[in-house]
Design a protein around this motif. Structure first.
Motif, short mmCIF file in Angstrom:
data_model
loop_
_atom_site.label_atom_id
_atom_site.label_comp_id
_atom_site.label_asym_id
_atom_site.label_seq_id
_atom_site.Cartn_x
_atom_site.Cartn_y
_atom_site.Cartn_z
N ILE A 1 -3.54 -3.20 -10.21
CA ILE A 1 -1.92 -3.21 -10.93
C ILE A 1 -1.50 -2.77 -10.04
O ILE A 1 0.02 -3.88 -9.98
CB ILE A 1 -1.61 -2.59 -12.05
CG1 ILE A 1 -2.87 -2.35 -13.54
CG2 ILE A 1 -0.62 -2.38 -12.91
CD1 ILE A 1 -2.91 -1.77 -14.29
N ASP B 1 -1.28 -3.63 -7.32
CA ASP B 1 -1.24 -5.14 -6.38
C ASP B 1 -0.48 -6.42 -6.71
O ASP B 1 0.58 -7.19 -5.96
CB ASP B 1 -2.69 -5.69 -5.98
CG ASP B 1 -3.52 -5.06 -5.07
OD1 ASP B 1 -2.44 -4.30 -3.99
OD2 ASP B 1 -4.36 -5.09 -4.63
N ILE B 2 -0.53 -6.26 -8.46
CA ILE B 2 -0.33 -6.78 -9.32
C ILE B 2 1.78 -6.51 -8.76
O ILE B 2 2.74 -7.58 -8.95
CB ILE B 2 -0.30 -7.13 -10.23
CG1 ILE B 2 -1.28 -7.45 -10.99
CG2 ILE B 2 1.01 -7.84 -11.44
CD1 ILE B 2 -2.25 -7.67 -11.78
N SER C 1 3.34 -7.36 -5.61
CA SER C 1 3.25 -9.48 -5.70
C SER C 1 4.57 -9.83 -6.17
O SER C 1 5.18 -10.19 -5.71
CB SER C 1 2.37 -9.98 -6.18
OG SER C 1 2.23 -10.08 -7.86
N VAL D 1 3.04 -16.01 -7.44
CA VAL D 1 1.87 -16.35 -7.74
C VAL D 1 0.74 -16.15 -6.08
O VAL D 1 0.04 -15.46 -5.29
CB VAL D 1 1.90 -17.21 -8.06
CG1 VAL D 1 0.02 -17.56 -7.65
CG2 VAL D 1 1.60 -17.16 -9.69
N PHE E 1 1.01 -12.32 -4.23
CA PHE E 1 -0.44 -11.76 -4.67
C PHE E 1 -1.33 -12.35 -4.04
O PHE E 1 -3.07 -11.76 -3.65
CB PHE E 1 -0.72 -11.90 -6.16
CG PHE E 1 -1.83 -11.47 -7.05
CD1 PHE E 1 -1.60 -10.04 -7.08
CD2 PHE E 1 -3.08 -12.08 -7.43
CE1 PHE E 1 -2.93 -8.72 -7.59
CE2 PHE E 1 -4.35 -11.54 -7.84
CZ PHE E 1 -4.03 -10.42 -8.02
N SER E 2 -1.86 -13.98 -4.48
CA SER E 2 -2.50 -14.52 -3.38
C SER E 2 -2.46 -13.60 -1.78
O SER E 2 -3.44 -14.19 -1.67
CB SER E 2 -2.60 -16.02 -3.12
OG SER E 2 -2.61 -16.67 -4.64
N ARG F 1 -4.44 -11.18 -2.40
CA ARG F 1 -5.57 -10.34 -1.93
C ARG F 1 -6.21 -11.19 -0.49
O ARG F 1 -7.34 -10.66 0.14
CB ARG F 1 -6.42 -11.44 -3.51
CG ARG F 1 -7.58 -11.70 -3.13
CD ARG F 1 -8.14 -12.27 -4.75
NE ARG F 1 -7.28 -13.77 -4.74
CZ ARG F 1 -7.31 -14.23 -5.32
NH1 ARG F 1 -7.31 -13.95 -6.37
NH2 ARG F 1 -6.80 -15.62 -5.54
#
Length: 837
Positions: free
Chosen positions: A608, A610-611, A614, A726, A729-730, A733
């Motif tokens: 969360i 990391d979300i 982002s 998006v 976030f990518s 990761r």
């Protein structure tokens, strides 16, 4: 001295003084009656020993800081017209005569131990650096046999000077330090050859076991008593650790440092306890306690079964240092505080450090060393003196999860509670006063809400207090370092207007908006306060924080910077204070505030987090897109009010309670409405626009007017916002995965790749790449080594430690091996060693 004292009068005087005092000592020994175990040494012997100690102390101090010129001068005087004086050789002869046999060493008194210790200290200073000429002179003499006798022998002269007496242990320790100094920095095997033939390795292993057990005994005792070591205990620990480092260095150089199994080590301890000279010992390290062999067995059993002390945890660390054209192994005592470096701190550093090259990685690690060392020391001092803090700090992640579990239970209770029970404190008050009688289930629900809420609040307070022990001093240190590093020339170039111009413009715009709103509409005080509180106050506080660092000499500037960093920058205090406020609001205002505590999952779950990252990482881009959205909406509304005023409809509430529509009466009113609907319904404005009729005069322009807004806002801008989040976030990761792969396949310290390392086919004797990065070149071992050097007195440094300290002071990384290691240099003869000369 070569130029000023060309006749060598200084050294001749030192030599005569030493010889005269030593002759006095020998005469005093002869005239003294045969001593018994508890007889006292004669005054003549004591005075001569004091003269010798003072002279050797003077010569030792002249060799401090590894003065190679004076070290060689003590052995050979270049260009002297008179005969040569060899103080080093004379000192070796004295040591050999004093320690000519194990029996003579066993009869040493306290003053004689002090004399031999001072001679050893002088000889150590003579060869550290290294001074190769003095190394060879000492090792090729009978000094090695004397040192071997010191390490092996046991004092029988006095019960107070048993094998484990601190003074006698120091004598053995200095002997090992001299042997280790003789091996230091050698580019050949001459010293190794002589020592390998004449040194008894079994005595070294035995002494190493004694030192390890003694160190663990002191640390266990202090930990068991819940206190830090006293100054006397620290002094003994430092001496024993230095000796253990020396013994380990010697055994590593000769390939004899084979780790003992638990059974072998226990056997060694039992052999020590059965020694005939342990009958009168009071404790393994000279402290009071039970006596006899059974005492040592009980001490070992006490350590072995302790839940708080790992009896077989390593006491010595080994780092590889590029020095004098090759990779050397540098042994050092692992500082006690290093085990308290939090895993979260390590993970944060590895997640943020630039891993593009080994040089950047190690530079970042060294720059952060002071921060890491401060944090470790803070936790160590508190944990060693407070078992409660130790348990809380070690289990803090689990404690947070447990506290969040209470939050879930609290909100589950609220979920099934009566809708009228929105204020627990008010409900309890009414029940106690008799104004409102609650049913048994309603009362139970209120009591559970208050109980769980109190526990959650208490949990947050405990978390804040536990973390404040380290976070508050670290914040103070960071502010002090920041203020210390301020460029004073830049301070006065940075004018008031340059710092505050942005804040002033924002304040003018805010008051301009408030003034226009007040003139055209009815006053809305809450709106005005919100604009100032949300925009201007945070901006002013941030600008003030930037401004005060330019005036470090004011105490108020430092205090403001510390408070700002603690309550705004540091998330631990800021977030938990806000959560405590939510708890209080849930008690006294409305239980809906308890639901906000569920957001604490952000600080617990990395996924969360990391979300959220982002969203915050592309914050600048999102703000620009949002600004473009506002501008587009304003332009669209402005044109619509002038050209399609009758088409812009806003919903209204009729007098009969039904909902109708009317034309926008004001641009700002229309802007608010369109802005809200565009965000909530993805710019689908058809239901709020009057229909366009085919064939009407403005039909083509109306089509363009409607379609442009829908395409630009509803399709492009809103999707750009989604795409930014998006993509971020990518990227986060993918960066994490790439970082994990890089750290697993690229040595953090030397930079050699796994594939290149394994392609060398080193054989089964060499360590694997996984062992190489986990043990040989573990970056945290280098942190431990730097922590050890920073806490150590520079005057006691060995040659390799002085070299590393100088490199650290000059911020040079030549001491760190580059794409090589100790075993690579040994197994692959043509490996290139990147090092300084």
């Amino acid at each position: 001295l070569n130029h000023i004292d060309s006749d060598g009068k200084f050294l001749l005087h030192m030599e005569k003084r030493l010889i005269f005092a030593f002759d006095q000592y020998c005469e005093g020994k002869k005239t003294t009656k045969s001593r018994k175990r508890k007889s006292k040494v004669s005054n003549e012997v004591s005075e001569s020993c004091e003269h010798l100690i003072q002279t050797f102390r003077l010569l030792q101090l002249l060799c401090e800081d590894h003065h190679l010129g004076f070290q060689n001068y003590l052995r050979f005087q270049l260009g002297h017209t008179s005969s040569q004086v060899n103080i080093v050789k004379t000192s070796c002869e004295f040591l050999i005569l004093l320690c000519d046999s194990k029996e003579s060493i066993q009869k040493f008194t306290t003053i004689e131990i002090s004399l031999v210790s001072q001679i050893l200290l002088f000889l150590i200073e003579c060869i550290q650096g290294p001074c190769t000429g003095n190394q060879e002179l000492i090792v090729k003499s009978d000094v090695v046999a004397a040192l071997d006798s010191i390490i092996y022998s046991v004092n029988r002269n006095d019960d107070a000077l048993s094998q484990f007496d601190p003074n006698y242990m120091d004598l053995k320790s200095l002997s090992c330090l001299l042997l280790a100094a003789a091996l230091e920095g050698r580019e050949d095997d001459v010293i190794h050859f002589h020592l390998d033939r004449r040194l008894e390795k079994a005595a070294l292993h035995r002494f190493k076991a004694q030192l390890e057990f003694s160190i663990r005994d002191i640390t266990h005792r202090t930990k068991h008593e819940g206190r830090l070591p006293t100054s006397e205990e620290l002094s003994r620990l430092n001496t024993k650790q230095s000796a253990l480092v020396a013994v380990t260095t010697i055994l590593i150089d000769f390939g004899h440092d084979i780790p003992l199994s638990e059974a072998d080590r226990l056997t060694m301890m039992m052999q020590l306890s059965s020694s005939p000279n342990t009958k009168s010992m009071k404790s393994f390290d000279g402290m009071s306690g039970g006596g006899g062999p059974s005492s040592l067995k009980q001490q070992h059993r006490r350590l072995d079964t302790s839940a708080n002390v790992n009896t077989y945890a390593p006491l010595i660390g080994v780092v590889e240092v590029a020095w004098r054209g090759k990779v050397e192994k540098a042994c050092f005592p692992i500082p006690f505080e290093v085990k308290y470096l939090p895993d979260e701190t390590k993970r944060t550093f590895l997640d943020e450090v630039d891993i593009s090259s080994s040089e950047k990685r190690m530079s970042a690690l060294i720059k952060k060393c002071d921060y890491f060392i401060t944090e470790m020391n803070l936790i160590y001092r508190k944990a060693e003196s407070s078992p409660i803090f130790l348990r809380l700090h070690s289990s803090l992640p689990l404690f947070k999860i447990a506290n969040y579990g209470l939050i879930i239970a609290l909100n589950a209770n609220i979920l099934f509670s009566n809708a009228e029970l929105v204020n627990p404190s008010h409900s309890i008050k009414q029940t106690l006063l008799g104004d409102n009688q609650l049913s048994i289930w309603e009362l139970t629900s209120v009591i559970v809400t208050i109980t769980f809420g109190t526990l959650v609040t208490l949990g947050y307070v405990i978390i804040m207090l536990t973390m404040s022990v380290t976070e508050v001093p670290l914040a103070i240190k960071q502010v002090d370092d920041e203020f210390h590093d301020v460029d004073k020339d830049y301070v006065w170039k940075k004018s008031f207007w340059q710092v505050w111009i942005g804040n002033i413009i924002a304040l003018i715009l805010s008051f301009g908006f408030i003034g226009l709103h007040f003139i055209n509409f009815s006053a809305v005080p809450l709106l005005y306060i919100a604009i100032l509180a949300v925009i201007n106050v945070p901006l002013a506080l941030q600008t003030l924080r930037t401004y005060v660092q330019f005036f470090p000499h004011y105490e108020i500037s430092r205090n403001y910077a510390i408070l700002y960093d603690l309550f705004v920058v540091k998330s631990f205090l800021r977030n938990h204070l806000v959560l405590c406020v939510f708890c209080l609001l849930g008690y006294f205002i409305n239980i809906e505030f308890f639901s906000l505590e569920l957001l604490d999952v952000v600080s617990i779950s990395p996924i969360i987090a990391d979300i959220i990252k982002s969203i915050t990482s592309p914050g600048r881009a999102l703000m620009l897109v949002f600004y473009l959205f506002c501008v587009t909406t304003f332009i669209w509304v402005s044109f619509g009010m002038n050209h399609f005023h009758e088409a812009l409809m806003v919903p209204v509430l009729n007098e009969d309670g039904t909902t109708g529509h009317k034309e926008c009466g004001h641009t700002i009113q229309c802007f608010y409405f369109i802005f809200h609907e565009a965000l909530s319904d993805q710019a689908k404005m058809r239901q709020f626009l009057a229909p366009a009729h085919v064939g009407s005069e403005h039909f083509p322009m109306r089509v363009i007017f409607d379609v442009v807004y829908v395409i630009w806002v509803g399709i492009i801008l809103l999707n750009v916002i989604t795409g930014l989040m998006v993509d971020t976030f990518s990227r986060i990761r993918e960066e994490k995965q790439a970082r994990a792969v890089s750290l697993a396949n690229d040595c953090f310290v030397c930079g050699i790749l796994r594939q290149n390392y394994e392609d060398l086919a080193l054989g089964h004797e060499a360590p694997s790449f996984d062992k190489h990065i986990a043990e040989e070149h573990n970056p945290w071992i280098y942190l431990h080594y730097i922590s050890y050097l920073k806490a150590k007195d520079p005057s006691t440094d060995s040659g390799i430690e002085s070299y590393v300290r100088q490199q650290l002071d000059e911020q040079i990384l030549e001491w760190i091996p580059t794409r090589t290691s100790y075993y690579l240099a040994f197994f692959v003869k043509d490996v290139k060693i990147v090092t300084s000369k």
